[in-house]
Design a protein around this motif. Structure first.
Motif, mmCIF file in Angstrom:
data_model
loop_
_atom_site.group_PDB
_atom_site.id
_atom_site.type_symbol
_atom_site.label_atom_id
_atom_site.label_comp_id
_atom_site.label_asym_id
_atom_site.label_seq_id
_atom_site.Cartn_x
_atom_site.Cartn_y
_atom_site.Cartn_z
ATOM 1 N N THR A 186 -4.091 -0.721 -11.403
ATOM 2 C CA THR A 186 -3.152 -1.001 -10.310
ATOM 3 C C THR A 186 -2.438 0.280 -9.900
ATOM 4 O O THR A 186 -1.884 0.994 -10.742
ATOM 5 C CB THR A 186 -2.120 -2.058 -10.727
ATOM 6 N N ARG A 187 -2.420 0.549 -8.622
ATOM 7 C CA ARG A 187 -1.752 1.731 -8.093
ATOM 8 C C ARG A 187 -0.697 1.303 -7.069
ATOM 9 O O ARG A 187 -0.992 0.505 -6.174
ATOM 10 C CB ARG A 187 -2.768 2.678 -7.436
ATOM 11 N N PHE A 188 0.505 1.860 -7.232
ATOM 12 C CA PHE A 188 1.622 1.543 -6.353
ATOM 13 C C PHE A 188 1.941 2.722 -5.448
ATOM 14 O O PHE A 188 1.538 3.863 -5.711
ATOM 15 C CB PHE A 188 2.880 1.197 -7.166
ATOM 16 N N LEU A 189 2.690 2.455 -4.391
ATOM 17 C CA LEU A 189 3.212 3.537 -3.566
ATOM 18 C C LEU A 189 4.350 4.240 -4.300
ATOM 19 O O LEU A 189 5.073 3.616 -5.079
ATOM 20 C CB LEU A 189 3.743 2.979 -2.237
ATOM 21 N N GLU A 190 4.520 5.502 -4.019
ATOM 22 C CA GLU A 190 5.631 6.238 -4.629
ATOM 23 C C GLU A 190 6.942 5.960 -3.919
ATOM 24 O O GLU A 190 8.006 6.007 -4.524
ATOM 25 C CB GLU A 190 5.334 7.736 -4.614
ATOM 26 N N SER A 191 6.879 5.669 -2.623
ATOM 27 C CA SER A 191 8.103 5.361 -1.870
ATOM 28 C C SER A 191 7.826 4.189 -0.956
ATOM 29 O O SER A 191 6.676 3.903 -0.599
ATOM 30 C CB SER A 191 8.570 6.570 -1.054
ATOM 31 N N ARG A 192 8.871 3.511 -0.579
ATOM 32 C CA ARG A 192 8.779 2.295 0.228
ATOM 33 C C ARG A 192 8.124 2.581 1.582
ATOM 34 O O ARG A 192 8.439 3.567 2.236
ATOM 35 C CB ARG A 192 10.180 1.726 0.440
ATOM 36 N N ALA A 193 7.205 1.706 1.985
ATOM 37 C CA ALA A 193 6.549 1.855 3.284
ATOM 38 C C ALA A 193 7.508 1.441 4.396
ATOM 39 O O ALA A 193 8.191 0.439 4.297
ATOM 40 C CB ALA A 193 5.286 0.994 3.336
ATOM 41 N N GLU A 194 7.573 2.235 5.451
ATOM 42 C CA GLU A 194 8.441 1.948 6.584
ATOM 43 C C GLU A 194 7.602 1.713 7.834
ATOM 44 O O GLU A 194 6.513 2.256 7.979
ATOM 45 C CB GLU A 194 9.416 3.112 6.829
ATOM 46 N N GLY A 195 8.126 0.898 8.751
ATOM 47 C CA GLY A 195 7.430 0.660 10.010
ATOM 48 C C GLY A 195 6.261 -0.285 9.834
ATOM 49 O O GLY A 195 6.156 -1.033 8.856
ATOM 50 N N ARG A 196 5.340 -0.233 10.777
ATOM 51 C CA ARG A 196 4.177 -1.110 10.739
ATOM 52 C C ARG A 196 3.297 -0.787 9.544
ATOM 53 O O ARG A 196 3.177 0.366 9.120
ATOM 54 C CB ARG A 196 3.366 -0.984 12.027
ATOM 55 N N ILE A 197 2.617 -1.847 9.061
ATOM 56 C CA ILE A 197 1.811 -1.694 7.857
ATOM 57 C C ILE A 197 0.452 -1.058 8.154
ATOM 58 O O ILE A 197 -0.177 -0.454 7.268
ATOM 59 C CB ILE A 197 1.618 -3.077 7.176
ATOM 60 N N TYR A 335 -4.906 -1.318 -4.934
ATOM 61 C CA TYR A 335 -3.841 -0.530 -4.310
ATOM 62 C C TYR A 335 -2.796 -1.510 -3.773
ATOM 63 O O TYR A 335 -3.086 -2.306 -2.862
ATOM 64 C CB TYR A 335 -4.384 0.302 -3.150
ATOM 65 N N ARG A 336 -1.623 -1.466 -4.334
ATOM 66 C CA ARG A 336 -0.535 -2.305 -3.836
ATOM 67 C C ARG A 336 0.362 -1.445 -2.955
ATOM 68 O O ARG A 336 0.898 -0.435 -3.423
ATOM 69 C CB ARG A 336 0.249 -2.909 -4.998
ATOM 70 N N LEU A 337 0.508 -1.870 -1.726
ATOM 71 C CA LEU A 337 1.241 -1.049 -0.756
ATOM 72 C C LEU A 337 2.740 -1.331 -0.825
ATOM 73 O O LEU A 337 3.402 -1.596 0.188
ATOM 74 C CB LEU A 337 0.676 -1.277 0.643
ATOM 75 N N TRP A 338 3.248 -1.283 -2.045
ATOM 76 C CA TRP A 338 4.681 -1.360 -2.300
ATOM 77 C C TRP A 338 4.958 -0.609 -3.599
ATOM 78 O O TRP A 338 4.024 -0.230 -4.316
ATOM 79 C CB TRP A 338 5.175 -2.813 -2.359
ATOM 80 N N THR A 339 6.207 -0.368 -3.888
ATOM 81 C CA THR A 339 6.559 0.440 -5.065
ATOM 82 C C THR A 339 6.652 -0.439 -6.313
ATOM 83 O O THR A 339 6.739 -1.670 -6.223
ATOM 84 C CB THR A 339 7.912 1.141 -4.845
ATOM 85 N N GLU A 340 6.652 0.214 -7.475
ATOM 86 C CA GLU A 340 6.813 -0.534 -8.729
ATOM 87 C C GLU A 340 8.160 -1.236 -8.778
ATOM 88 O O GLU A 340 8.282 -2.343 -9.320
ATOM 89 C CB GLU A 340 6.673 0.407 -9.932
ATOM 90 N N HIS A 341 9.170 -0.593 -8.197
ATOM 91 C CA HIS A 341 10.496 -1.229 -8.157
ATOM 92 C C HIS A 341 10.441 -2.509 -7.325
ATOM 93 O O HIS A 341 11.003 -3.546 -7.718
ATOM 94 C CB HIS A 341 11.524 -0.262 -7.571
ATOM 95 N N GLU A 342 9.772 -2.464 -6.167
ATOM 96 C CA GLU A 342 9.635 -3.661 -5.335
ATOM 97 C C GLU A 342 8.802 -4.725 -6.029
ATOM 98 O O GLU A 342 9.029 -5.925 -5.853
ATOM 99 C CB GLU A 342 8.995 -3.289 -3.995
ATOM 100 N N ASP A 343 7.846 -4.288 -6.848
ATOM 101 C CA ASP A 343 6.980 -5.227 -7.547
ATOM 102 C C ASP A 343 7.782 -6.141 -8.476
ATOM 103 O O ASP A 343 7.464 -7.320 -8.628
ATOM 104 C CB ASP A 343 5.925 -4.457 -8.351
#
Length: 816
Positions: A186-197, A335-343
């Motif tokens: 499982t791979r997360f984003l390092e920072s929160r995604a902003e705007g359109r996905i 690939y999860r397009l959110w951070t571990e914190h958001e998870d």
């Protein structure tokens, strides 16, 4: 046949269902429950040769499961194993296992409440908690309790609160099976995604194609995002050896089957999917999952009676289901397009559809079943009372239920048609009008997601596209199937100008009237608007099929023009005529009107001839109360009389109270008899308020009034000076000082109880002294005042002894 983890629990499952009616099976993803359990059970002796019916929440999964099981038996679909989904059935006389979607089960139960040919009902992937799944289980449990105690019920899921379901099933046994899955990194984003996905999805797809092997399964919230990602991939040169394939519920069966089929060795496949690919489905060759973390779910608002699709964050079980798709055939990557914190903050469960969906279909099915109160059935989550009440209200409006909730013959036909009640009513109303063909086309268009999103909102364009073969083949087939069912194969009177009328049958609450600037008023009182100007922005009336239910004015996405004449002809029984006699604050007049209304819509307004005199009087009194007494002609004499009467009331409560507050509160008593025949402010100016106020007095009070509160006082000079009663505690007599010479005591009124307040004036009518003790003034203050006045007015007479001087209204007394 390869060994799967579910095999280990099958003997215990067979034994359990051999001795008890209900069971719960929790099996992790990849265990094989969907395809192995029915095959293991269909020849069990306790079935007594009856069928197994297995519910799958999605059509694609139902067809795929049936096809896989048939292959395991070396047969074609429709022999031992078949399926029934909307618009597609493959069963035969030898079929023992039927994989069906949940709406099909409801129809089976309504046609045969005892399910005489069924020995076991399996609810697969029950954790998805679809509305029809909850309803199907509730109906099966009642059927089992009242009609078929030997009927077996098996609830299966990979992620399920098993204890709660087991309790609902009468403390049924719970069996568990491990899954079979390869490890998934499982791979997360390092920072929160902003705007359109979409941009980050495209970037991650390109990264995964470069770094990983195998096919990609990409989860997106809806078809709009799928189209955008596909377009952006093509624009950035992703293609050639990479095949981009969409996968969602609106696609044809062939397109869906192609999306889940194995890719060829020389081509990699990128499947852009909605949550349709989340469970009960293996997309061959997938080694990489890219999860946007979003899904689109229906939300119903009891406040507005509207449904909308809302994009929400996936729950933890859904995220795990998606992740597991990467480990079905080999080790994979997610690939999860959110951070571990958001998870860590993902919701622990999805909200059951029954708590947030439009309950009109459920309410109609319960009415057909014979249930008025949902609490008569056993539910994991009971339908919310407010949403259920609103659903029944809609069904009454559509003629499916009587006011007391009894199912009508029309309602029974609506339920048999297998459409949402709105669309079923549309189709059934259209047939007598020879519009059945057009109605079937409209129903097919409205029953699926809009296939021309972002274009002109006119529904007629969609029907034209469907007729031209530009719509999805499944939609065209659906329209043709309904035409055959109604016997309207040939187009009868399918004029597109009737689209709005037919839509009004389905959405009578969304008939709308233009207010200007692309804004409309809906029949239910809500506002609606077009974001951008288009031809429908300027029509007098339309019907909105799709709205977003956001803010004070919903945005209209899909609509059709309807003629007022059509509304009058076909909704005449719902048009209310009202006589309105009310005060018009702008015109300051009573307006008598006849209004024709369809809900909140004002269709016509005309002047009401010969309105009832008492109603006009009532409206006029209300207008005076709202506008205030200044509407009346308060002449100087009328104001003085009011003040005199108020003065008398203050000293003797037996006198009428004519303060403004009291007069306003008692308009019907003192003023109403004088208002007959009057309608506006101009008419009111003819009133004689002095006479009206005097009519409130007895004969004795009229005589006493002049004695105790006279209008004027004759002063020593002979002048009649008006008394000012505006200060009730100290009425004022404003008089020139020279006219009071010779008067030693202050004048009094009210039988001598109240001394007047004297405003002694200079020759120029300016106050030089205010006093209630005239004798004291003559004795003490007069001489100082005299010095000042004599200097300013030397030609006037200023005697040394005012008590002996001759009063005058001239500069000097005559003869001086």
């Amino acid at each position: 046949m390869a060994t799967l983890p579910i095999e280990a629990v099958l003997p215990a499952l067979k034994e359990t269902l051999g001795t008890t009616e209900n069971a719960v099976l929790v099996a992790a993803p990849g265990a094989g429950k969907t395809t192995r359990v029915p095959l293991a059970l269909f020849e069990e002796p306790w079935l007594c040769g009856k069928k197994i019916v297995m519910l799958e929440p999605r059509r694609l999964a139902a067809r795929a499961a049936a096809a896989f099981m048939a292959r395991q038996l070396g047969e074609s679909v429709g022999e031992t194993v078949g399926y029934r989904v909307r618009m597609d059935t493959r069963v035969g006389p030898k079929t023992r296992i039927e994989v069906i979607t949940e709406g099909v089960l409801t129809r089976m139960l309504q046609n045969d409440p005892a399910l005489e040919e069924v020995g076991l009902v399996i609810f697969d992937e029950f954790h998805e908690r679809n509305l029809h799944g909850d309803l199907g289980l509730a109906l099966c449990l009642q059927s089992q309790a009242l009609l078929r105690e030997e009927l077996r019920i098996l609830v299966m899921s990979a992620t399920l609160e098993a204890e709660t379901v087991a309790e609902l099933l009468g403390d049924a046994p719970v069996l568990s099976s491990a899954g079979r899955a390869f490890p998934v990194q499982t791979r997360f984003l390092e920072s929160r995604a902003e705007g359109r996905i979409e941009p980050i999805v495209v970037q991650t797809i390109k990264q995964a194609l470069a770094e990983e092997s195998g096919d990609l399964l990409v989860f997106l919230p809806g078809t709009r995002e799928i189209r955008r990602v596909e377009s952006q991939l093509q624009a950035q040169g992703v293609g050639g050896q990479v095949k981009i394939v969409p996968l969602h519920g609106a696609l044809s069966r062939e397109a869906q089957d192609a999306a889940i089929a194995p890719s060829t060795p020389e081509v990699r496949k990128v499947v852009l999917a909605t949550s349709i690919a989340e469970t009960s489905l293996t997309v061959e060759g997938v080694r990489v999952v890219i999860d946007s973390g979003l899904m689109r779910v229906p939300r119903f608002s009891p406040r507005t009676g509207m449904s909308r699709l809302e994009t929400v964050t996936v729950s933890r079980p859904s995220a795990e289901q998606r992740r597991g798709r990467a480990g079905r055939v080999a080790p994979g990557v997610c690939y999860r397009l959110w951070t571990e914190h958001e998870d860590k903050r993902l919701p622990m469960r999805s909200t059951p559809e029954i708590l947030e969906a439009d309950l009109a279909p459920l309410a109609l099915e319960l009415a057909v079943w014979g249930v008025h109160d949902p609490t008569e059935l056993a539910w994991l989550d009971a339908p919310p009372a407010a949403a259920f009440a609103q659903a029944r209200e809609l069904l009454c409006q559509l003629g499916a239920l009587t006011e007391d909730g009894t199912l009508t013959a029309h309602g029974k036909r609506m339920a048999e048609f297998g459409l949402h009640p709105r669309l079923a009513h549309l189709v059934l109303q259209a047939v007598p009008l020879q519009l059945g063909s057009l109605a079937c086309e409209l129903a097919a268009v409205l029953n699926e997601r809009d296939f021309l999103p972002g274009q002109d909102a006119d529904l007629r364009l969609r029907v034209e596209a469907l007729r031209a073969g530009q719509a999805d083949r499944g939609m065209i087939a659906e329209a043709n199937r309904w035409k055959r069912a109604l016997g309207v194969e040939a187009e009868e009177k399918g004029d597109l100008d009737y689209c709005g009328l037919l839509l009004a049958f389905a959405h009578p609450d969304r008939i709308a009237q233009r207010r200007g600037n692309g804004r409309f008023l809906l029949r239910n009182g809500r506002g609606a608007m077009f974001l951008d100007a288009q031809p429908l922005s300027f029509v007098p009336y339309l019907v909105a099929a799709e709205l977003d239910d956001q803010g004070t004015e919903s945005r209209i996405f899909l609509a059709a023009h309807v003629e007022e004449s059509q509304l009058r002809e076909h909704f005449q029984g719902q048009i209310e005529t009202e006589r309105i006699i009310e005060w018009d604050g702008g015109a300051k007049a009573v307006r008598a009107r006849r209004r024709e209304r369809l809900g909140s819509l004002l269709l016509k307004e005309t002047t009401l001839q010969d309105p009832d005199a008492d109603e006009v009087l009532g409206a006029l009194l209300r207008g005076i109360a709202v506008e205030g007494l200044d509407l009346l002609p308060w002449t100087k004499a009328a104001k003085q009389l009011q003040e005199r009467l108020t003065f008398m009331h203050q000293h003797d409560l037996s006198w009428p109270d004519v303060t403004r507050t009291a007069l306003t509160d008692t308009l019907a008593e003192w003023l109403a008899p004088h208002l007959y025949g009057l309608k506006n402010r101009e008419d009111l100016q003819r009133l004689q308020l002095v006479g009206i106020l005097e009519s409130m007095l007895s004969y004795a009070q009229r005589r006493e009034l002049d004695e105790c509160a006279p209008t004027h006082l004759t002063v020593p000079s002979g002048s009649r000076i008006p008394i000012d009663y505006s200060d009730l505690d100290a009425p004022v007599l404003a008089v020139r000082l020279q006219e009071m010479f010779g008067l030693q005591e202050t004048p009094r009124i009210a039988h001598g109880r109240v001394p007047l307040t004297l405003h002694l004036l200079s020759p120029a009518q300016r106050p030089v002294q205010v006093t209630r003790d005239l004798a004291s003034f003559w004795q003490n203050a007069y001489f100082e005042v005299k010095k000042d006045l004599k200097g300013r007015y030397p030609k006037h007479h200023w005697p040394d002894d005012p008590n002996l001087a001759t009063p005058t209204h001239r500069a000097k007394p005559r003869g001086s």
